[in-house]
Every structure is written in structure tokens, then in C-alpha cells.
Design a protein around this motif. Structure first.
Motif, short mmCIF file in Angstrom:
data_model
loop_
_atom_site.label_atom_id
_atom_site.label_comp_id
_atom_site.label_asym_id
_atom_site.label_seq_id
_atom_site.Cartn_x
_atom_site.Cartn_y
_atom_site.Cartn_z
N TRP A 48 42.08 36.82 44.09
CA TRP A 48 41.67 38.11 44.62
C TRP A 48 42.19 38.21 46.06
O TRP A 48 41.73 37.49 46.95
CB TRP A 48 40.15 38.26 44.59
N ILE A 85 33.82 45.51 37.80
CA ILE A 85 34.07 44.16 38.31
C ILE A 85 33.90 44.14 39.82
O ILE A 85 33.33 43.20 40.38
CB ILE A 85 35.49 43.70 37.92
N TRP A 93 28.58 37.76 43.18
CA TRP A 93 29.22 36.59 43.79
C TRP A 93 28.91 36.51 45.27
O TRP A 93 28.44 35.52 45.78
CB TRP A 93 30.72 36.64 43.60
N PRO A 99 27.58 32.69 40.03
CA PRO A 99 28.71 33.25 39.27
C PRO A 99 28.53 32.98 37.79
O PRO A 99 28.11 31.90 37.38
CB PRO A 99 29.92 32.49 39.84
N ALA A 101 30.40 33.86 33.86
CA ALA A 101 31.49 34.45 33.10
C ALA A 101 30.98 35.50 32.14
O ALA A 101 29.79 35.53 31.79
CB ALA A 101 32.23 33.36 32.33
N VAL A 134 36.14 35.98 30.92
CA VAL A 134 36.55 36.05 32.32
C VAL A 134 35.53 35.30 33.16
O VAL A 134 34.34 35.65 33.16
CB VAL A 134 36.65 37.52 32.79
N PRO A 136 34.52 33.94 36.98
CA PRO A 136 34.82 34.02 38.41
C PRO A 136 35.00 32.63 39.02
O PRO A 136 34.29 31.69 38.68
CB PRO A 136 33.59 34.71 39.00
N ALA A 143 34.15 34.93 46.49
CA ALA A 143 34.97 35.09 45.30
C ALA A 143 36.42 34.82 45.65
O ALA A 143 37.01 35.47 46.52
CB ALA A 143 34.81 36.51 44.76
N GLU A 146 39.79 34.54 39.50
CA GLU A 146 39.20 34.44 38.18
C GLU A 146 40.04 33.57 37.25
O GLU A 146 41.26 33.45 37.39
CB GLU A 146 39.01 35.82 37.55
N TYR A 148 40.89 33.33 33.22
CA TYR A 148 40.90 34.26 32.09
C TYR A 148 41.46 33.54 30.88
O TYR A 148 42.54 32.92 30.95
CB TYR A 148 41.78 35.46 32.46
N THR A 167 32.20 29.28 32.64
CA THR A 167 31.67 29.24 34.00
C THR A 167 31.78 27.83 34.58
O THR A 167 32.17 27.64 35.74
CB THR A 167 30.20 29.70 34.01
N ALA A 170 35.41 27.08 35.38
CA ALA A 170 35.83 27.75 36.61
C ALA A 170 35.34 26.98 37.84
O ALA A 170 36.02 26.93 38.87
CB ALA A 170 35.30 29.18 36.64
#
Length: 377
Positions: A48, A85, A93, A99, A101, A134, A136, A143, A146, A148, A167, A170
Motif C-alpha cells: 500500500w 477496503i 488495521w 488484522p 483476512a 485477502v 492484510p 497497514a 496485502e 492475496y 491471517t 500474512a
């Protein structure tokens, strides 16, 4: 999926991340391992970019669609196109919530899930995928991006257990990214001059060994420009060391600017008032031309007294260069000649007849601050 299987999947992901030597290797390893762990066909990692308000895809792994590149240069998605989102980013977040998913399907939002986006649903349908999860990636409490993972249209849809596992995956990816950032910072400190921000002597030594190996393999031209900043001691004695530091920084900027004229050049501060440019590829004439520009710009600095500049290039008649020290000795000798003659432009090894003998038998003067690299080579 059993606990043992998931534990092995987490270990496999951690190992893939630990084995990565570059950011790209980490991104690809993380996306591929997460895809395998979730029995998906496609995985991606995105960051991001807050300052640009967009999600940038770093890697696409697995069964890619025709419009998906492994390491895309320009695959970005404005965050404003994903209002649900965006709200989730800020409210969950960044707001202290854990967080979590979520799952999306080609038919629409999975029941009770956050983050549903029409754009994602359209992308799933267009690329023949039935669902995605998805997750995070949160780094340092913010944040970061992500993870994916998608499955084909004919595969089972991800469920809540899959999302919870994503999750966890991630979080493992976030830990790996944090570790790599620390390592990159260590590397940066190890190879960067703290005052000027240029490369340091260690970085030059590493790069010079690499480019000379290429020179021996294919004859690529390697050139070294060594500069001694004149008048630094006078500036320190007259105006103070803060002024001397400003002179070093300003000349560092001039060196960086001139280095940018030569593709792939490395601009470095060797220490004290010594600087250099290292190039691999550009011709000797191009390097000398830039060295002339460097001398002219350095002479225009308000503080200091210009530079003494020496150039040594395998593109000139300097004999065989079998070691980095040989090239350094030649560039040092050329610089020594420039300093002794108070030359306003560069002295070039192989074009000044006195440089090669001087490099092979450097003067023993104890007042000479500069030393020729005296190892054989």
C-alpha cells in the motif's frame, strides 16, 4: 486441513522467506509458499503506497492470466476504487483492531465478510477464478499491504478457517519483511558514507572486484576516477569543521550529479577528502569527459580549491589490469600527478607518460598523504 499440515506450511513459508537474498526473492517465495499452503492456484503480494493512495502489486505467482506479469512495473489499483477496503484499513488495521483476512467470490461477497469490492469480483470473473482470500500485512502497527491467494472457478470456495489461516500466513510474511528491512538497513550502513550519503570504500571494493571479473570475461571497459578535494584543511582551520563538512557534502552532490552522466556509475567517498567514480561499460573518452566536467564544477564551489583528479581506464593503454589494486594504483598515480602540477583538469593514466612508471614506483615521501595500493597485481 489438519494442524500438522498447516504447521508444516507455516514452516515452509518461513523457510522460503529466510532463503531470500533480495526483496524480489522474498516476494516471490512468500506468494508461492502462501499459495501452496492455501491450496490456491495463484498468489500475489502488494504494498500500500500511502503517499500515492494506491495498492501496488509487487509479484504475481502461480497460474498467471495473460495480462499478469510476474514482477509488474505498473500494476496498481487506486485505493479509492475500494471504498470498503479503505474503510477497513482505517477502522480495523490502523485503529487497533486485529488484522483479519476475508474471502471474496466471483458471485459476490462471502457471507459475513469484510472488504468486498466489485473490482475484485470483476477481476476474478475476467481471469477465470472462483474465489480469493485477502489477508492484510501489518508492519510496525500500520497497514503495509496485502497477501492475496485465489482458486480456479471449479475449486472449492475458501471458508472462514482458510481466511484465519491466511491471517497467520500474512503475519509470517510481515515478520519476514521486517527482518529484511533490518538487514537492508545494516547493508546500507555498511556500504554508505554517513556524511555524504555516497557509497563508501567497502562498497567500491566489492563493486570493483565484480566489474573486473566481468572485464576479464568479456573485455568490458572499467574506469576509475579518483579525486582529492583541495583546500579542505584550510577550510577546517579557517571556518571550522562544520564548514568543512558542508564542503564535503557539496562536492559529494557534484560527484553524484556527474556520476549520473555515466550509466551505472558508482559515486563514493573513500575517506577524508578522497572520492571516486567507478564505471563499467562507458568508454574511456566518455569517462574523461565527465571527469573534466567534474573538475570544472568542483572549481566553482564557493569553499575549497577545486580537486586533483586522476583517471585510470582499461580502455586506455595501461597494460593488463589483473587486480583492483593495480587500477587503484594507476588512478592514484594520475591523481598525484594532477595534484603536484596543480592541474585544473584530470590527468589520465596511459595518456600522461609519467603515470605508469609512477604507479609502479611510488614516491617514498613521508609527507604524501595519499598511498598507492602497493600489493602486486
Amino acid at each position: 486441513m489438519g494442524e500438522d499440515v498447516r504447521l508444516r506450511a507455516v514452516v515452509s513459508l518461513a523457510q522460503a522467506i529466510a532463503a531470500a537474498r533480495t526483496p524480489r526473492e522474498l516476494w516471490r517465495g512468500a506468494a508461492e509458499a502462501a499459495c501452496d499452503a492455501l491450496s490456491g492456484s495463484f498468489g500475489a503480494l502488494s504494498v500500500w503506497e500511502r503517499d500515492r493512495g494506491r495498492l501496488k502489486v509487487l509479484v504475481n505467482a502461480g497460474a498467471r492470466a495473460p495480462d499478469e506479469e510476474e514482477f509488474p512495473d505498473g500494476e496498481t489499483y487506486p485505493v479509492h476504487r475500494f471504498p470498503e477496503i479503505t474503510e477497513f484499513l482505517h477502522e480495523q488495521w490502523a485503529g487497533g483492531g486485529a488484522p483479519r483476512a476475508w474471502v471474496e467470490t466471483a458471485d459476490g461477497p462471502a457471507e459475513g465478510e469484510h472488504g468486498y469490492s466489485h473490482q475484485r469480483v470483476d477481476a476474478l470473473r475476467r481471469r477465470g477464478r472462483g474465489c480469493c482470500v485477502v489477508a492484510p500485512i501489518v508492519l510496525h502497527g500500520r497497514a503495509w499491504g496485502e497477501l492475496y491467494v485465489a482458486r480456479p472457478a471449479d475449486e472449492p470456495v475458501f471458508d472462514r478457517d482458510d481466511a484465519d489461516f491466511a491471517t497467520v500466513l500474512a503475519q509470517v510474511v510481515a515478520a519476514g519483511i521486517a527482518q529484511q528491512e533490518r538487514l537492508e538497513e545494516v547493508r546500507r550502513l555498511a556500504f554508505t558514507d554517513p556524511l555524504t550519503g555516497l557509497a563508501n570504500r567497502r562498497a567500491v571494493d566489492v563493486r570493483l572486484d565484480e566489474v573486473l571479473e566481468r572485464h576479464r570475461a568479456d573485455g568490458s571497459v572499467v574506469s576509475l576516477v579518483v579525486c582529492d578535494l583541495n583546500g579542505l584543511k584550510r577550510v577546517n582551520d579557517t571556518h571550522g569543521h562544520a564548514a568543512g563538512d558542508r564542503l564535503l557534502e557539496r562536492f559529494g552532490s557534484v560527484l553524484s550529479l556527474c556520476g549520473a552522466m555515466l550509466p551505472g556509475a558508482l559515486a563514493a567517498r573513500l575517506g577524508g577528502d578522497e572520492f571516486c567514480l567507478l564505471t563499467a561499460g562507458p568508454s574511456a573518452d566518455d569517462v574523461v569527459k565527465v571527469a573534466e566536467e567534474l573538475c570544472e564544477r568542483a572549481g566553482g564551489l564557493k569553499l575549497g580549491e577545486g580537486v586533483a583528479c586522476g583517471v585510470a581506464s582499461t580502455g586506455d593503454p595501461i597494460g593488463a589490469v589483473r587486480s583492483a589494486r593495480r587500477l587503484f594504483r594507476l588512478a592514484d598515480a594520475a591523481q598525484y600527478r594532477a595534484k603536484a602540477a596543480r592541474a585544473t583538469g584530470p590527468v589520465v593514466a596511459g595518456r600522461d607518460d609519467a603515470v605508469l612508471p609512477l604507479a609502479d614506483t611510488p614516491p617514498p615521501s613521508p609527507q604524501d598523504r595519499r598511498r598507492f595500493r602497493d600489493a602486486r597485481g
